[in-house]
Write a protein that holds these residues in place. Sequence first.
Motif, PDB file in Angstrom:
ATOM      1  N   ILE A   1       0.134   2.265   7.966  1.00 58.31           N
ATOM      2  CA  ILE A   1      -1.174   2.877   7.727  1.00 58.31           C
ATOM      3  C   ILE A   1      -1.752   3.340   9.057  1.00 58.31           C
ATOM      4  O   ILE A   1      -1.683   2.624  10.057  1.00 58.31           O
ATOM      5  N   ALA A   2      -2.306   4.552   9.059  1.00 54.57           N
ATOM      6  CA  ALA A   2      -3.033   5.074  10.221  1.00 54.57           C
ATOM      7  C   ALA A   2      -4.513   5.101   9.850  1.00 54.57           C
ATOM      8  O   ALA A   2      -4.890   5.610   8.789  1.00 54.57           O
ATOM      9  N   LEU A   3      -5.350   4.556  10.718  1.00 60.41           N
ATOM     10  CA  LEU A   3      -6.763   4.369  10.391  1.00 60.41           C
ATOM     11  C   LEU A   3      -7.624   5.596  10.664  1.00 60.41           C
ATOM     12  O   LEU A   3      -8.778   5.652  10.236  1.00 60.41           O
ATOM     13  N   GLY A   4      -7.093   6.560  11.405  1.00 62.57           N
ATOM     14  CA  GLY A   4      -7.881   7.758  11.677  1.00 62.57           C
ATOM     15  C   GLY A   4      -9.027   7.532  12.639  1.00 62.57           C
ATOM     16  O   GLY A   4     -10.061   8.201  12.563  1.00 62.57           O
TER      17      GLY A   4
ATOM     18  N   HIS B   1      -1.071   6.457   4.581  1.00 60.04           N
ATOM     19  CA  HIS B   1      -0.427   5.140   4.437  1.00 60.04           C
ATOM     20  C   HIS B   1       0.718   5.246   3.437  1.00 60.04           C
ATOM     21  O   HIS B   1       0.719   6.107   2.549  1.00 60.04           O
ATOM     22  N   ARG B   2       1.693   4.382   3.638  1.00 65.05           N
ATOM     23  CA  ARG B   2       2.866   4.316   2.763  1.00 65.05           C
ATOM     24  C   ARG B   2       3.194   2.849   2.527  1.00 65.05           C
ATOM     25  O   ARG B   2       3.157   2.026   3.461  1.00 65.05           O
ATOM     26  N   LEU B   3       3.553   2.524   1.307  1.00 64.13           N
ATOM     27  CA  LEU B   3       3.935   1.156   0.950  1.00 64.13           C
ATOM     28  C   LEU B   3       5.452   1.043   1.000  1.00 64.13           C
ATOM     29  O   LEU B   3       6.157   1.877   0.437  1.00 64.13           O
ATOM     30  N   GLY B   4       5.945   0.020   1.707  1.00 64.66           N
ATOM     31  CA  GLY B   4       7.376  -0.200   1.797  1.00 64.66           C
ATOM     32  C   GLY B   4       7.824  -1.359   0.926  1.00 64.66           C
ATOM     33  O   GLY B   4       7.009  -2.150   0.440  1.00 64.66           O
ATOM     34  N   LYS B   5       9.128  -1.475   0.742  1.00 67.16           N
ATOM     35  CA  LYS B   5       9.663  -2.637   0.025  1.00 67.16           C
ATOM     36  C   LYS B   5       9.334  -3.920   0.770  1.00 67.16           C
ATOM     37  O   LYS B   5       9.123  -4.966   0.162  1.00 67.16           O
ATOM     38  N   ASN B   6       9.315  -3.847   2.100  1.00 70.10           N
ATOM     39  CA  ASN B   6       8.856  -4.982   2.914  1.00 70.10           C
ATOM     40  C   ASN B   6       7.340  -4.855   3.062  1.00 70.10           C
ATOM     41  O   ASN B   6       6.798  -4.606   4.143  1.00 70.10           O
TER      42      ASN B   6
ATOM     43  N   PRO C   1     -11.548   1.962  10.952  1.00 71.58           N
ATOM     44  CA  PRO C   1     -11.173   1.465   9.627  1.00 71.58           C
ATOM     45  C   PRO C   1     -12.193   1.897   8.584  1.00 71.58           C
ATOM     46  O   PRO C   1     -13.371   2.073   8.880  1.00 71.58           O
ATOM     47  N   SER C   2     -11.738   2.096   7.363  1.00 70.48           N
ATOM     48  CA  SER C   2     -12.599   2.463   6.240  1.00 70.48           C
ATOM     49  C   SER C   2     -12.457   1.393   5.172  1.00 70.48           C
ATOM     50  O   SER C   2     -11.346   1.095   4.730  1.00 70.48           O
ATOM     51  N   LEU C   3     -13.575   0.821   4.753  1.00 65.44           N
ATOM     52  CA  LEU C   3     -13.537  -0.207   3.709  1.00 65.44           C
ATOM     53  C   LEU C   3     -12.967   0.377   2.419  1.00 65.44           C
ATOM     54  O   LEU C   3     -12.207  -0.295   1.713  1.00 65.44           O
TER      55      LEU C   3
ATOM     56  N   TYR D   1      -8.220   0.572  -1.537  1.00 74.06           N
ATOM     57  CA  TYR D   1      -7.113   1.209  -2.245  1.00 74.06           C
ATOM     58  C   TYR D   1      -5.762   0.785  -1.667  1.00 74.06           C
ATOM     59  O   TYR D   1      -4.763   0.706  -2.395  1.00 74.06           O
ATOM     60  N   PHE D   2      -5.736   0.533  -0.371  1.00 69.39           N
ATOM     61  CA  PHE D   2      -4.512   0.072   0.291  1.00 69.39           C
ATOM     62  C   PHE D   2      -4.083  -1.294  -0.262  1.00 69.39           C
ATOM     63  O   PHE D   2      -2.921  -1.490  -0.633  1.00 69.39           O
ATOM     64  N   THR D   3      -5.021  -2.227  -0.349  1.00 66.07           N
ATOM     65  CA  THR D   3      -4.694  -3.555  -0.877  1.00 66.07           C
ATOM     66  C   THR D   3      -4.424  -3.497  -2.383  1.00 66.07           C
ATOM     67  O   THR D   3      -3.591  -4.252  -2.891  1.00 66.07           O
TER      68      THR D   3
END
Length: 290
Positions: A119-122, A86-91, A125-127, A132-134
Motif C-alpha cells: 500500500i502507498a499512502l500518498g 494497494h494490492r492484496l497478496g496471498k501473504n 494516511p487516510s482513515l 477499505y484496506f482492512t
Amino acid sequence: NVSRLMRNLVWQLRERIQRGEKEPLKELIRTFWYMYVKPTLSRAGALAEETDQYAQLTDNLAAMVRDFNVLRYKDIGFRDDNENNHRLGKNANVIVVGEKAGAMGFLLDLHARYDVTVIALGGQPSLLSVEYFTDAIRAAGVNLKRSFYLFSLVDFDPSGWIIQQAFLNDLAFYGLSHTRVTELITPDRLLLDEVLGSRFRIPDNAAMRTKNKAWLAQVRARHYKNQPALEEAGVLYGLEAESVSTARLHAVLESEMAPLLGKSEDLLKIYELRQVEKAIQELILFKISQ
C-alpha cells in the motif's frame, strides 16, 4: 454550528441509505462536499472563504468514525481516492507500506515477486483508505488478530515517523493491532559517506521542536551506528525514503521479509523469538563497544 450541520447532513444521508430510500453514494468525499455540503452552507449563509471547510468536513467524518464510533465510510458508500494504490497478496499478513504514491511502482514489483500485500499512502494516511484496506484483508479470509509484519518505506525524519504511527493507529482501530514493524530507511542501511551525502536538514522551528524531540528519543533508543552523522553541532538531519536504492531494498527484503512468507503462526513465533535473541546479542555487543 457548521460542524454540527455537516454531521447532520452525513447522518441524514446514512439514515436514508439504511432505510433503502437512497442508493449508496459511490462517490468521493469531495463529490459529496460539492453535491450536498457546499450548497447547504451557501443557502445558510455559512460558506466561508477564510476557512478550509472541505477539510472541516473530512475532520468531522473522521470524528464520526473514530471518535464517536457511530459510522463507517462504507455506510455512505464513499469511494477511496487511493483505491489504486494497494494490492492484496496471498501473504496478506506481510505488508510493505510506502509513504509516497511514487513508491507504487516499486511496491508492485514486490507484490509480483513475493505475493505480499502493498500500500502507498500518498503522503499521508487516510482513515477511509485503511477501512477499505482492512475490509479487503478480512474478506480474503485473513484473521485480523493474527501477527502482521509491516515493512515501512517512509522518510527517516519526524514527519515520516508521524505518518507511520498514524497508519499503525488506524490499522489498530480497525482491528489489526498485532504488528511488528521493520523500518527500511535508517542510517544503517547506508555507508557513512552515503549518509553524509544524502542527509537533509530538519526544520527546527517552534512548530517542529516537540515533534523532533519525540522522534529523536525513539531513534536514539535503536542505537544506529551512523546516527551521529545525523546529529552534528546541534543540527538534526533526516533521510529521504529515496536515499536507499531499490537494489539495496530488495536485498534487505530478501533477507528480512522472505523468511516470513508462507509460515504458520507457530513458526512465525519461533522466528520472532530468534530475532529477539539476535537483537539482544547485538545490543550487548553495542554496549560493550561503547
